[in-house]
Scaffold this active site. Sequence first.
Site, short mmCIF file in Angstrom:
data_model
loop_
_atom_site.label_atom_id
_atom_site.label_comp_id
_atom_site.label_asym_id
_atom_site.label_seq_id
_atom_site.Cartn_x
_atom_site.Cartn_y
_atom_site.Cartn_z
N SER A 138 15.93 -36.40 13.58
CA SER A 138 14.98 -36.22 14.62
C SER A 138 14.14 -37.51 15.13
CB SER A 138 14.17 -35.14 14.70
OG SER A 138 13.35 -34.69 16.00
N GLU A 150 22.94 -36.34 18.31
CA GLU A 150 22.72 -34.99 18.84
C GLU A 150 21.19 -35.14 19.47
OE1 GLU A 150 19.70 -33.29 17.14
OE2 GLU A 150 19.25 -35.07 16.21
N HIS A 152 19.69 -30.64 15.14
CA HIS A 152 18.64 -29.47 15.51
C HIS A 152 19.23 -28.09 15.74
CE1 HIS A 152 16.45 -33.14 16.63
NE2 HIS A 152 15.25 -32.18 16.64
#
Length: 307
Positions: free
Chosen positions: A116, A212, A277
């Site tokens: 992330s 992502e 995620h």
Amino acid sequence: MKELTRPSRLAPGARVAVVAPSGPVPEERLQAGLDVLRGWDLDPVVAPHVLDRHGELGYLAGCDADRAADLQRAWCDPSVAAVLCARGGYGAQRMVDLLDWEAMREAGPKVFVGFSDVTVLHQAFATRLGLVTLHGPAAAGVDFLKSARAQEHLRATLFTPEATRTLTSAGAALAPGRARGVTLGGCLSLLATDLGTPSARPGARGGLLLIEDVGEVPYRIDRLLTQLLRSGWLDGVAGIGLGSWRGCGPYDELRAVFRDRLGALGVPVVEELGFGHCDNALTVPFGISAELDAESGTLRLDEPALL
């Protein structure tokens, strides 16, 4: 794009440091994550400021200088074999330029894990240290704590990385073909916002880009990909692997965006590779030579992520 230096795998009893370079960490989740690590026969130590919260900016785990000091101290501690991020959120961009990269380079290679917001640090570890890193679950992340599969895949990557050399897609080929290159990537929005900064990669040429994101609706995904295209950052990319897109809208709308923005690149694109995620998120290394095969829906590493 060159392969990067692989750090050594972990052994039972290894000391690992948990840091919080981005958002604040709930104590109960931190303790649950430490219990998981202890169950793997690791010796986790918590950096001094992991449970801090910035006095005015509550989305940060303490001030920038303290978060940077925690990461640098852990990395330069010769007794620490790996540094694991407690969570993502936001804040890595604010502290990455406060790190003493020369001191960290002299400390030698070790394992670094996160995802992330930690994408910014994956980029910096590649450009500043020339080091393979692991895009894997956060030690205090909700999805990690509730997922035996995510835990086991990270554990296997850390201890027996030869067992995790292949990722298999749960979807179909978005664009056909087979390509070889060195893995890189992370969270799409962080790659786009990192453009032009001192520690960002200059581009994805010769690489297998693994991307992502979370909470970005289709038009914003379009905007992020368009920014990478217009900047030339995607010029020469060898292939693209798509991970999870939780909270990003109906997947058929996302697929239309991916086809429109990535299809003209003329490279294989594989979707649903199971990292990011998502529930049961897999760990993928950045900096390893690999083959992406759209027909079989696989990403196969040429060698284990860790020595």
